[in-house]
Enzyme design. Sequence first.
Site, PDB file in Angstrom:
ATOM      1  N   TYR A   1       0.835  -1.193   0.000  1.00 49.78           N
ATOM      2  CA  TYR A   1       0.000   0.000   0.000  1.00 49.78           C
ATOM      3  C   TYR A   1       0.873   1.248   0.000  1.00 49.78           C
ATOM      4  CZ  TYR A   1      -3.824   3.167   0.987  1.00 49.78           C
ATOM      5  OH  TYR A   1      -4.748   4.172   0.876  1.00 49.78           O
TER       6      TYR A   1
ATOM      7  N   PHE B   1      -7.375  18.975 -25.573  1.00 49.75           N
ATOM      8  CA  PHE B   1      -8.232  17.842 -25.933  1.00 49.75           C
ATOM      9  C   PHE B   1      -9.445  17.807 -25.024  1.00 49.75           C
ATOM     10  CE2 PHE B   1      -9.049  14.802 -28.898  1.00 49.75           C
ATOM     11  CZ  PHE B   1      -9.569  13.673 -28.316  1.00 49.75           C
ATOM     12  N   ASP B   2     -10.417  16.947 -25.320  1.00 50.42           N
ATOM     13  CA  ASP B   2     -11.737  17.135 -24.725  1.00 50.42           C
ATOM     14  C   ASP B   2     -11.755  16.995 -23.211  1.00 50.42           C
ATOM     15  OD1 ASP B   2     -11.438  14.296 -24.945  1.00 50.42           O
ATOM     16  OD2 ASP B   2     -13.599  14.083 -24.848  1.00 50.42           O
TER      17      ASP B   2
ATOM     18  N   ASP C   1       0.854  18.642 -21.641  1.00 50.04           N
ATOM     19  CA  ASP C   1      -0.061  17.494 -21.657  1.00 50.04           C
ATOM     20  C   ASP C   1       0.649  16.458 -22.517  1.00 50.04           C
ATOM     21  OD1 ASP C   1      -3.569  16.965 -22.494  1.00 50.04           O
ATOM     22  OD2 ASP C   1      -1.875  15.583 -22.474  1.00 50.04           O
TER      23      ASP C   1
ATOM     24  N   ALA D   1       0.482  13.032 -23.306  1.00 45.38           N
ATOM     25  CA  ALA D   1      -0.016  11.717 -23.741  1.00 45.38           C
ATOM     26  C   ALA D   1       0.843  11.108 -24.848  1.00 45.38           C
ATOM     27  CB  ALA D   1      -1.466  11.825 -24.212  1.00 45.38           C
TER      28      ALA D   1
ATOM     29  N   LYS E   1      -1.243   6.057 -23.776  1.00 47.05           N
ATOM     30  CA  LYS E   1      -0.767   6.232 -25.148  1.00 47.05           C
ATOM     31  C   LYS E   1       0.701   5.867 -25.181  1.00 47.05           C
ATOM     32  CE  LYS E   1      -4.537   8.960 -24.796  1.00 47.05           C
ATOM     33  NZ  LYS E   1      -5.376   9.017 -23.577  1.00 47.05           N
TER      34      LYS E   1
ATOM     35  N   HIS F   1     -19.643  13.486 -26.440  1.00 48.72           N
ATOM     36  CA  HIS F   1     -19.414  12.551 -27.555  1.00 48.72           C
ATOM     37  C   HIS F   1     -19.308  11.105 -27.074  1.00 48.72           C
ATOM     38  CE1 HIS F   1     -14.867  11.915 -27.378  1.00 48.72           C
ATOM     39  NE2 HIS F   1     -15.089  12.772 -26.413  1.00 48.72           N
TER      40      HIS F   1
HETATM   41  C1  P70 Z   1      -4.024  14.793 -25.350  1.00 44.63           C
HETATM   42  C2  P70 Z   1      -4.833  14.073 -24.316  1.00 44.63           C
HETATM   43  N1  P70 Z   1      -4.794  14.494 -23.029  1.00 44.63           N
HETATM   44  C3  P70 Z   1      -5.516  13.858 -22.059  1.00 44.63           C
HETATM   45  C4  P70 Z   1      -6.318  12.774 -22.357  1.00 44.63           C
HETATM   46  C5  P70 Z   1      -7.100  12.104 -21.226  1.00 44.63           C
HETATM   47  O1  P70 Z   1      -6.450  10.909 -20.919  1.00 44.63           O
HETATM   48  P1  P70 Z   1      -7.271   9.646 -20.376  1.00 44.63           P
HETATM   49  O2  P70 Z   1      -8.074  10.098 -19.198  1.00 44.63           O
HETATM   50  O3  P70 Z   1      -8.145   9.177 -21.510  1.00 44.63           O
HETATM   51  O4  P70 Z   1      -6.199   8.638 -20.003  1.00 44.63           O
HETATM   52  C6  P70 Z   1      -6.395  12.308 -23.682  1.00 44.63           C
HETATM   53  C7  P70 Z   1      -7.257  11.161 -24.000  1.00 44.63           C
HETATM   54  N2  P70 Z   1      -7.409  10.839 -25.226  1.00 44.63           N
HETATM   55  C8  P70 Z   1      -8.257   9.776 -25.699  1.00 44.63           C
HETATM   56  C9  P70 Z   1      -9.714  10.054 -25.339  1.00 44.63           C
HETATM   57  C10 P70 Z   1     -10.656   9.293 -26.196  1.00 44.63           C
HETATM   58  C11 P70 Z   1     -11.235   9.921 -27.283  1.00 44.63           C
HETATM   59  C12 P70 Z   1     -12.066   9.201 -28.115  1.00 44.63           C
HETATM   60  C13 P70 Z   1     -12.275   7.840 -27.888  1.00 44.63           C
HETATM   61  C14 P70 Z   1     -11.663   7.213 -26.794  1.00 44.63           C
HETATM   62  C15 P70 Z   1     -10.818   7.930 -25.952  1.00 44.63           C
HETATM   63  C16 P70 Z   1      -8.035   9.679 -27.213  1.00 44.63           C
HETATM   64  O5  P70 Z   1      -7.494  10.624 -27.801  1.00 44.63           O
HETATM   65  O6  P70 Z   1      -8.348   8.657 -27.784  1.00 44.63           O
HETATM   66  C17 P70 Z   1      -5.630  12.966 -24.674  1.00 44.63           C
HETATM   67  O7  P70 Z   1      -5.641  12.534 -25.978  1.00 44.63           O
END
Ligand code: P70
Length: 457
Positions: free
Chosen positions: A71, A123-124, A214, A216, A257, A449
């Site tokens: 833990y 990103f979203d 950010d 990823a 990623k 979405h």
């Molecule tokens: C540049 C960046 N910053 C943060 C995050 C959040 O990270 P997390 O919380 O998802 O680990 C993401 C997540 N990106 C997924 C989200 C997604 C979109 C469509 C379908 C499935 C998933 C994607 O681009 O595919 C990201 O691209």
Amino acid sequence: ELPFAENYRIKMVEPIYRSTREERENWIRKADYNLFNLRSEQVYIDLLTDSGTGAMSDRQWAAVMTGDESYAGSSSFFNLKDRVEQLFGFEYMLPVHQGRAAENVLFSVLVKEGNIVPGNSHFDTTKGHIEFRKAKAVDCTIDEAFDTTIDHPFKGNIDLEKLQLVLETYPKDQIPMIIVTVTCNTSGGQPVSMQNMRDVKQLADAYGIPVIFDSARFAENAWFIKQREEGYADKTIKEIVREMYSYADGMTMSSKKDGIVNIGGLLAMHRKDWFDQATVYNIMYEGFLTYGGMAGRDMNALAVGLDEATEAEYLEARISQVHYLGNKLIEAGVPVQRPLGGHAVFVDARRFLPAVPQEEYIAQTLAVELYLEAGVRGVEVGTLLADRDPETHENRYPGNEFLRLAIPRRTYTNNHMDVVAAGLINLFERRDTIRRGFKIEHEAPIMRHFTVGLKKV
Ligand SMILES: Cc1ncc(COP(=O)(O)O)c(/C=N/[C@@H](Cc2ccccc2)C(=O)O)c1O
């Protein structure tokens, strides 16, 4: 001279199922025309996302077996912490379960109501976690990013004049940070140049504003710097990554990623005051400081994944496959974001289906057509993803209306890419027959979405 091939061979496979068009017609109708609602066995080739869908290596699976599930004080945590310090140079690191959790923890410390957060296209989930706190994300990406026919090598770059205007317009205490997304997902997996990172950091320092990356797809960004930027051809990926992060005060990362793991994320920084405040939220939202929503085995696998992802041979194999698909489409005249990005091919749906009205979700229309045609699941990166304006609740029509074909790491062969290309080219040849799209039947207030319900117009 022998041709290039992947720097790995395959030791485990899992079955995938072709289906008939008739089956797919039924499945997608029952799914409210939302591709997220399909079951995995209803999808033949799954290009929904490159997030958490890649294949781990035998060394990562070996690290899973030796994960330390203590833990507190897990040795797996220290493996990850040491890897992060070695690669990025940050002394403080907190594990979290995935990227949006890192945003939730860091923004709980830094983002207040009424704040302004400039950057390249957020990103979203990043944008969602800013708008959820009643703050505003300001997109300062260069204009070239919004013209898919321009071949600019770094479409993820921030326009320094747009950024300076924001820094001049708002008082310093209203701008908690600048976010640089590497690579920039929304604009098409487009990289940020080292020069732009240097310039952004210099401008940010002049105004006393911290810079957060950010991260990823940080390794893919490093690959493009090595390939496209003067002076980096002879640098290793790890050397390029280390210099990139010398222009950041901290980072968030979805490790699903370029960490090449199925779950995981982290935040890292230089400032101990941020770390001390973030640990409170990490304990509240994620778990203790040395596991943060991840099992020890996942932290161990991530420490190995980050090492593998920052090797040029791996990146050459991964990005060559994305460009293999992209170039097949370009040769057939299919409009895609140029130059080809790192993790996906972004099809320009607006140029592909000019007859479909913008308010009928053009890219979603193309995504559903491709699923029907070939059992291939892509994702809409356009009006649905852009969400409604938080004040007016009107649709926000983004500069690009993309069908994103995101390719999981070390997962599909180029034969699968040939099927994707053939399906899309079939559609392209009969694109004039596709004239109507969808309307929304029900949607969530943010990040709609993922869960939206649609019906045919
Ligand atoms: C540049 C960046 N910053 C943060 C995050 C959040 O990270 P997390 O919380 O998802 O680990 C993401 C997540 N990106 C997924 C989200 C997604 C979109 C469509 C379908 C499935 C998933 C994607 O681009 O595919 C990201 O691209």
